[in-house]
Design a protein around this motif. Sequence first.
Motif, PDB file in Angstrom:
ATOM      1  N   GLU A  25       0.834  -1.196   0.000  1.00  0.00           N
ATOM      2  CA  GLU A  25       0.000   0.000   0.000  1.00  0.00           C
ATOM      3  C   GLU A  25       0.870   1.248   0.000  1.00  0.00           C
ATOM      4  OE1 GLU A  25      -3.755   1.910   2.416  1.00  0.00           O
ATOM      5  OE2 GLU A  25      -2.319   0.696   3.531  1.00  0.00           O
ATOM      6  N   ILE A  26       0.590   2.132  -0.940  1.00  0.00           N
ATOM      7  CA  ILE A  26       1.248   3.435  -0.994  1.00  0.00           C
ATOM      8  C   ILE A  26       0.223   4.434  -0.454  1.00  0.00           C
ATOM      9  CG2 ILE A  26       2.278   5.204  -2.459  1.00  0.00           C
ATOM     10  CD1 ILE A  26       3.481   2.934  -4.050  1.00  0.00           C
ATOM     11  N   PRO A  27       0.516   5.046   0.707  1.00  0.00           N
ATOM     12  CA  PRO A  27      -0.475   5.916   1.342  1.00  0.00           C
ATOM     13  C   PRO A  27      -0.558   7.296   0.689  1.00  0.00           C
ATOM     14  CG  PRO A  27       1.517   5.878   2.657  1.00  0.00           C
ATOM     15  CD  PRO A  27       1.727   4.907   1.510  1.00  0.00           C
ATOM     16  N   ARG A  28      -1.679   7.936   0.899  1.00  0.00           N
ATOM     17  CA  ARG A  28      -1.850   9.317   0.453  1.00  0.00           C
ATOM     18  C   ARG A  28      -1.087  10.200   1.445  1.00  0.00           C
ATOM     19  NH1 ARG A  28      -4.751  11.295  -3.135  1.00  0.00           N
ATOM     20  NH2 ARG A  28      -6.120   9.493  -3.289  1.00  0.00           N
ATOM     21  N   ILE A  29      -0.260  11.068   0.913  1.00  0.00           N
ATOM     22  CA  ILE A  29       0.525  11.990   1.742  1.00  0.00           C
ATOM     23  C   ILE A  29       0.205  13.401   1.288  1.00  0.00           C
ATOM     24  CG2 ILE A  29       2.857  12.759   2.348  1.00  0.00           C
ATOM     25  CD1 ILE A  29       3.776   9.850   1.854  1.00  0.00           C
ATOM     26  N   ASP A  30      -0.207  14.228   2.226  1.00  0.00           N
ATOM     27  CA  ASP A  30      -0.464  15.625   1.898  1.00  0.00           C
ATOM     28  C   ASP A  30       0.852  16.382   1.967  1.00  0.00           C
ATOM     29  OD1 ASP A  30      -3.223  15.391   1.502  1.00  0.00           O
ATOM     30  OD2 ASP A  30      -3.597  15.476   3.656  1.00  0.00           O
ATOM     31  N   ALA A  31       1.349  16.761   0.808  1.00  0.00           N
ATOM     32  CA  ALA A  31       2.609  17.496   0.726  1.00  0.00           C
ATOM     33  C   ALA A  31       2.504  18.475  -0.430  1.00  0.00           C
ATOM     34  CB  ALA A  31       3.774  16.538   0.502  1.00  0.00           C
ATOM     35  N   SER A  32       3.110  19.637  -0.256  1.00  0.00           N
ATOM     36  CA  SER A  32       3.043  20.632  -1.322  1.00  0.00           C
ATOM     37  C   SER A  32       3.778  20.152  -2.578  1.00  0.00           C
ATOM     38  CB  SER A  32       3.617  21.969  -0.838  1.00  0.00           C
ATOM     39  OG  SER A  32       4.960  21.801  -0.465  1.00  0.00           O
ATOM     40  N   ALA A 128      10.836   1.803   0.594  1.00  0.00           N
ATOM     41  CA  ALA A 128      10.305   2.913  -0.199  1.00  0.00           C
ATOM     42  C   ALA A 128      11.055   4.188   0.150  1.00  0.00           C
ATOM     43  CB  ALA A 128       8.816   3.102   0.071  1.00  0.00           C
ATOM     44  N   VAL A 129      11.273   5.016  -0.864  1.00  0.00           N
ATOM     45  CA  VAL A 129      11.903   6.320  -0.660  1.00  0.00           C
ATOM     46  C   VAL A 129      11.242   7.288  -1.637  1.00  0.00           C
ATOM     47  CG1 VAL A 129      13.800   5.859  -2.274  1.00  0.00           C
ATOM     48  CG2 VAL A 129      14.102   7.550  -0.475  1.00  0.00           C
ATOM     49  N   GLY A 134      10.476  10.902   2.726  1.00  0.00           N
ATOM     50  CA  GLY A 134      11.227  10.077   3.653  1.00  0.00           C
ATOM     51  C   GLY A 134      11.598   8.734   3.061  1.00  0.00           C
ATOM     52  N   ARG A 135      12.064   7.883   3.942  1.00  0.00           N
ATOM     53  CA  ARG A 135      12.498   6.540   3.582  1.00  0.00           C
ATOM     54  C   ARG A 135      11.895   5.593   4.605  1.00  0.00           C
ATOM     55  NH1 ARG A 135      17.110   7.728   3.243  1.00  0.00           N
ATOM     56  NH2 ARG A 135      17.492   7.432   1.042  1.00  0.00           N
ATOM     57  N   GLU A 136      11.495   4.417   4.163  1.00  0.00           N
ATOM     58  CA  GLU A 136      10.935   3.446   5.096  1.00  0.00           C
ATOM     59  C   GLU A 136      11.231   2.038   4.604  1.00  0.00           C
ATOM     60  OE1 GLU A 136       7.167   3.345   7.959  1.00  0.00           O
ATOM     61  OE2 GLU A 136       6.778   4.102   5.963  1.00  0.00           O
ATOM     62  N   LEU A 137      11.466   1.139   5.548  1.00  0.00           N
ATOM     63  CA  LEU A 137      11.758  -0.249   5.235  1.00  0.00           C
ATOM     64  C   LEU A 137      10.947  -1.135   6.183  1.00  0.00           C
ATOM     65  CD1 LEU A 137      14.856  -1.899   4.071  1.00  0.00           C
ATOM     66  CD2 LEU A 137      14.028  -2.746   6.236  1.00  0.00           C
ATOM     67  N   LEU A 138      10.237  -2.111   5.614  1.00  0.00           N
ATOM     68  CA  LEU A 138       9.473  -3.071   6.402  1.00  0.00           C
ATOM     69  C   LEU A 138       9.979  -4.473   6.095  1.00  0.00           C
ATOM     70  CD1 LEU A 138       5.846  -1.712   5.875  1.00  0.00           C
ATOM     71  CD2 LEU A 138       7.318  -1.385   7.868  1.00  0.00           C
ATOM     72  N   LEU A 152       0.418 -12.638   6.916  1.00  0.00           N
ATOM     73  CA  LEU A 152       1.371 -11.855   7.693  1.00  0.00           C
ATOM     74  C   LEU A 152       1.322 -10.431   7.176  1.00  0.00           C
ATOM     75  CD1 LEU A 152       4.221 -14.462   7.306  1.00  0.00           C
ATOM     76  CD2 LEU A 152       2.845 -14.137   9.364  1.00  0.00           C
ATOM     77  N   ASP A 153       1.573  -9.466   8.065  1.00  0.00           N
ATOM     78  CA  ASP A 153       1.583  -8.087   7.583  1.00  0.00           C
ATOM     79  C   ASP A 153       2.436  -7.199   8.480  1.00  0.00           C
ATOM     80  OD1 ASP A 153      -0.100  -7.145   9.789  1.00  0.00           O
ATOM     81  OD2 ASP A 153      -1.811  -7.929   8.677  1.00  0.00           O
ATOM     82  N   ALA A 154       2.720  -6.028   7.960  1.00  0.00           N
ATOM     83  CA  ALA A 154       3.453  -4.983   8.682  1.00  0.00           C
ATOM     84  C   ALA A 154       2.903  -3.654   8.189  1.00  0.00           C
ATOM     85  CB  ALA A 154       4.954  -5.082   8.406  1.00  0.00           C
ATOM     86  N   ARG A 155       2.854  -2.695   9.081  1.00  0.00           N
ATOM     87  CA  ARG A 155       2.317  -1.379   8.721  1.00  0.00           C
ATOM     88  C   ARG A 155       3.424  -0.336   8.801  1.00  0.00           C
ATOM     89  NH1 ARG A 155      -2.216   0.961   7.695  1.00  0.00           N
ATOM     90  NH2 ARG A 155      -3.541  -0.771   8.331  1.00  0.00           N
ATOM     91  N   GLY A 156       3.534   0.422   7.710  1.00  0.00           N
ATOM     92  CA  GLY A 156       4.487   1.520   7.686  1.00  0.00           C
ATOM     93  C   GLY A 156       3.929   2.731   8.422  1.00  0.00           C
ATOM     94  N   GLU A 157       4.787   3.703   8.619  1.00  0.00           N
ATOM     95  CA  GLU A 157       4.372   4.912   9.330  1.00  0.00           C
ATOM     96  C   GLU A 157       4.289   6.135   8.431  1.00  0.00           C
ATOM     97  OE1 GLU A 157       6.772   5.570  12.787  1.00  0.00           O
ATOM     98  OE2 GLU A 157       6.601   3.482  13.429  1.00  0.00           O
TER      99      GLU A 157
END
Length: 169
Positions: A25-32, A128-129, A134-138, A152-157
Motif C-alpha cells: 500500500e502506498i499511502p496518500r501523503i499531503d505534501a506541497s 520505499a523512498v 522520507g524513507r521506510e523499510l518493512l 502476515l503483515d506490517a504497517r508503515g508509518e
Amino acid sequence: MRHPLMLSLLLIASSAAAEINVTVEIPRIDASEYHRPYVAVWVEDGGHEVVANLAVWYAQKETKEGAGSKWLADLRQWWRRSGRDQTLPIDGVSGATRPVGQHQLRFDAAKPPFAALKPGQYALVVEAVREVGGRELLRIPFDWPVTASRHLDARGEHELGLVKLDLIP
C-alpha cells in the motif's frame, strides 16, 4: 486403465500450486511537492542476502534531472544488497512508480523465483523512498516451504501503508 473422472481429478490436483501474494500500500501523503515513491520488494535469507528481487518501481523515463535509474541508490538497503549488481531494467521485476493505493504481486511457488528457495527462514522486505520525502523499510519474516495458509503483515508509518504477505500451500 484409469477412469476419465479420476484422470481429471489428478490433473486438477497436480495443477494446484502454492501461491505467494504480496500487497503493497502506498499511502496518500499531503505534501506541497509530492513525488511517487521508488519501491523495491525482495526476499532475503537469514543472513540478509537477497535471494529474489520481486519488484523495483522507479521513474522509467528520462527527465531533466536525468534517468530515473540514477536515483535507485536512494533505496539504500536494496541498492547495497542487490541493486548495484543488476542490469536495469530487470526483466519481469522493473516497473514504473505506482500511485496511491494498494498494489498486488502474485507468484506461483512452483516457478521462479520461489521454486529455487531451500527450506528455511526468510523475510519479505519492502523499501520505499520519496524525493522531498522520507524513507521506510518493512520486513516480514516467514518460513519456507509453505505448509499452512498464513497471513502476515506490517504497517508503515510514512512512506508505506499496510504491506501484506499471504502464503497459500
